[in-house]
Design a protein around this motif. Sequence first.
Motif, PDB file in Angstrom:
ATOM      1  N   ILE A   1       2.947  -5.868  18.675  1.00 26.35           N
ATOM      2  CA  ILE A   1       4.099  -6.068  17.764  1.00 26.35           C
ATOM      3  C   ILE A   1       4.971  -7.208  18.286  1.00 26.35           C
ATOM      4  CG2 ILE A   1       6.230  -5.026  16.891  1.00 26.35           C
ATOM      5  CD1 ILE A   1       4.750  -2.331  16.812  1.00 26.35           C
TER       6      ILE A   1
ATOM      7  N   GLN B   1       2.652 -10.271   6.375  1.00 23.95           N
ATOM      8  CA  GLN B   1       3.797  -9.625   5.729  1.00 23.95           C
ATOM      9  C   GLN B   1       3.658  -8.101   5.810  1.00 23.95           C
ATOM     10  OE1 GLN B   1       4.990 -11.108   1.865  1.00 23.95           O
ATOM     11  NE2 GLN B   1       4.226 -13.152   2.311  1.00 23.95           N
ATOM     12  N   VAL B   2       2.444  -7.602   5.517  1.00 20.36           N
ATOM     13  CA  VAL B   2       2.207  -6.153   5.563  1.00 20.36           C
ATOM     14  C   VAL B   2       2.399  -5.634   6.987  1.00 20.36           C
ATOM     15  CG1 VAL B   2       0.451  -4.349   5.302  1.00 20.36           C
ATOM     16  CG2 VAL B   2       0.659  -6.145   3.576  1.00 20.36           C
ATOM     17  N   LEU B   3       1.763  -6.307   7.960  1.00 16.12           N
ATOM     18  CA  LEU B   3       1.896  -5.894   9.367  1.00 16.12           C
ATOM     19  C   LEU B   3       3.341  -5.996   9.829  1.00 16.12           C
ATOM     20  CD1 LEU B   3      -1.283  -7.588  10.928  1.00 16.12           C
ATOM     21  CD2 LEU B   3      -0.906  -5.139  10.566  1.00 16.12           C
TER      22      LEU B   3
ATOM     23  N   TRP C   1       6.135  -5.707   7.953  1.00 15.03           N
ATOM     24  CA  TRP C   1       6.951  -4.615   7.391  1.00 15.03           C
ATOM     25  C   TRP C   1       6.645  -3.281   8.083  1.00 15.03           C
ATOM     26  CZ3 TRP C   1      11.301  -5.065   5.181  1.00 15.03           C
ATOM     27  CH2 TRP C   1      11.596  -6.153   4.353  1.00 15.03           C
ATOM     28  N   ILE C   2       5.349  -3.039   8.369  1.00  6.46           N
ATOM     29  CA  ILE C   2       4.972  -1.795   9.076  1.00  6.46           C
ATOM     30  C   ILE C   2       5.638  -1.772  10.454  1.00  6.46           C
ATOM     31  CG2 ILE C   2       3.061  -0.548  10.176  1.00  6.46           C
ATOM     32  CD1 ILE C   2       1.270  -1.530   7.833  1.00  6.46           C
ATOM     33  N   SER C   3       5.568  -2.900  11.168  1.00  9.65           N
ATOM     34  CA  SER C   3       6.142  -2.977  12.524  1.00  9.65           C
ATOM     35  C   SER C   3       7.647  -2.790  12.505  1.00  9.65           C
ATOM     36  CB  SER C   3       5.808  -4.338  13.159  1.00  9.65           C
ATOM     37  OG  SER C   3       4.425  -4.541  13.229  1.00  9.65           O
TER      38      SER C   3
ATOM     39  N   MET D   1       9.608  -1.428  10.185  1.00  6.06           N
ATOM     40  CA  MET D   1      10.020  -0.083   9.772  1.00  6.06           C
ATOM     41  C   MET D   1       9.716   0.950  10.863  1.00  6.06           C
ATOM     42  SD  MET D   1       9.394   0.190   5.635  1.00  6.06           S
ATOM     43  CE  MET D   1       7.690  -0.322   5.599  1.00  6.06           C
ATOM     44  N   ALA D   2       8.545   0.799  11.509  1.00  6.02           N
ATOM     45  CA  ALA D   2       8.168   1.749  12.570  1.00  6.02           C
ATOM     46  C   ALA D   2       9.122   1.640  13.759  1.00  6.02           C
ATOM     47  CB  ALA D   2       6.733   1.494  13.012  1.00  6.02           C
TER      48      ALA D   2
END
Length: 522
Positions: A83, A446-448, A450-452, A454-455
């Motif tokens: 990340i 972008q997907v990775l 947002w996941i990172s 938010m997590a």
Amino acid sequence: MHQNHSKSNKLVTRTNGLSLEEINGTVKVPKGKGFWRTLFAYSGPGALVAVGYMDPGNWSTSITGGQNFQYLLMSVILISSLIAMLLQYMAAKLGIVTQMDLAQAIRARTSKRLGIILWIITELAIMATDIAEVIGAAIALYLLFHIPLVIAVFITVFDVLLLLLLTKIGFRKIEGIVVCLIFVILFVFVYQVALSHPDWSEVIKGFIPTTKTFSEGTVVNGQTPLAGSLGIIGATVMPHNLYLHSAVSQTRAVDHSDQEEVAQAVRFTTWDSNIQLSMAFIVNALLLIMGVAVFKSGTVADPSFFGLFQALSDPSTMSNGILVEVARTGILSTLFAVALLASGQNSTITGTLTGQVIMEGFIHLRIPLWVRRLVTRLISVVPVMICVLFTQSDDPVQEHTALNNLMNNSQVFLAFALPFSMLPLLMMTNNSAMMGTRFRNRPILQVLGWISVMALTFLNLRGLPDDIRGFFGSQATASQLQMANLIAYLLIIAVLALLAWTVRDLYHSNKAYEENQKLHKQ
């Protein structure tokens, strides 16, 4: 493009110019040369950033995690590092493409009031990092030279003289010194782990996350795997590194009218960042392996730097015969203290640069680096000095525990500040009007991203109640625990409200920017 309005005849000057203007674009890079020669020219900024991923704040979390849960939390170090690589890539790219650092970019796209609030939050995070550096450096001086802690804490103020010297020798040499200190830290832990003969098959298994990794069911020495994971994540991904990277990535001379040259700068800066962050990952993994393999299970009751130093010089705590013999010589403990001192000095350099970046970017004020360092270091010294003075009459274990708790509690501000750097960074690098269609984040990133984001935001806020409870100590009463929970939940609400305000400002600003671009094209 920014215009510079600073005047050099005052201690405090107004500025709205290039990020870290004195070193911006000062390092020449070869054109049309081979991969390795070009990579060497771009290498350096990544090392300054990697320092933040192996500072004293990481040490006790990783070693304690290994002591308590063996190799279970190796996967957390790996995920945190991946990340970090993603976020640092975005930060460097933002700086190179827009010629603005993250602080300047946020300030340009948010209201003045919000900008000042975000500046204060980020300053608190930098001061929290500074507290860990003061504690680490002071303890290293005490362990190596037997300097009383009160005097050792005071001596850390004088690292401003080191900084003054470094500003005279050129930025490229500063990068070289930082890399050398990183290799000192790496050598120490490689040597200690090599002597311990860890079970490498178990190490490799530890890189695969399981449901136990974030479990709250198992409690070892008062810690759950979830708490250990949160500690490692909180100590690994830090907000100030994003600001720093977006600024120091601009130190290379790049012709911004040539898109190919900009693309080359992004490419090689990313290589530099990922190589250096891989070294930081290795250091953190070695720290956790040390916790498992160097010491006999459960022998380190005191996870503070004092306790670790003592354990490394005590043959009875060692896990095998070779370590027992080396521990008797005092080499293991001395090398540990040297690495601790190197880590603290490295963080001094990067922390000061970051402080300048956020002050110039958010409130358009510039002060000399040595003044900046002196002010923040003196502020950071105060709580450490109070802690030392109040506990020096107690027995050593209580004094050591108090300093360790102060360092851990100061990290609360990092958890608080991180979302306010990650979220704007992601939104701005996703935006084609700001980055251009060539340099905006690709859909998968972008997907990775947002996941990172938010997590990490969820995990940091999830750990906030435990962090606040830590301020009340291990003997907290029921009413104190209730108060801690109340404070934590009020802070979580405040963070979410501020995040919503930040997203709103950035969204409207991006829309206005896109409209302006359309009008210019017509």
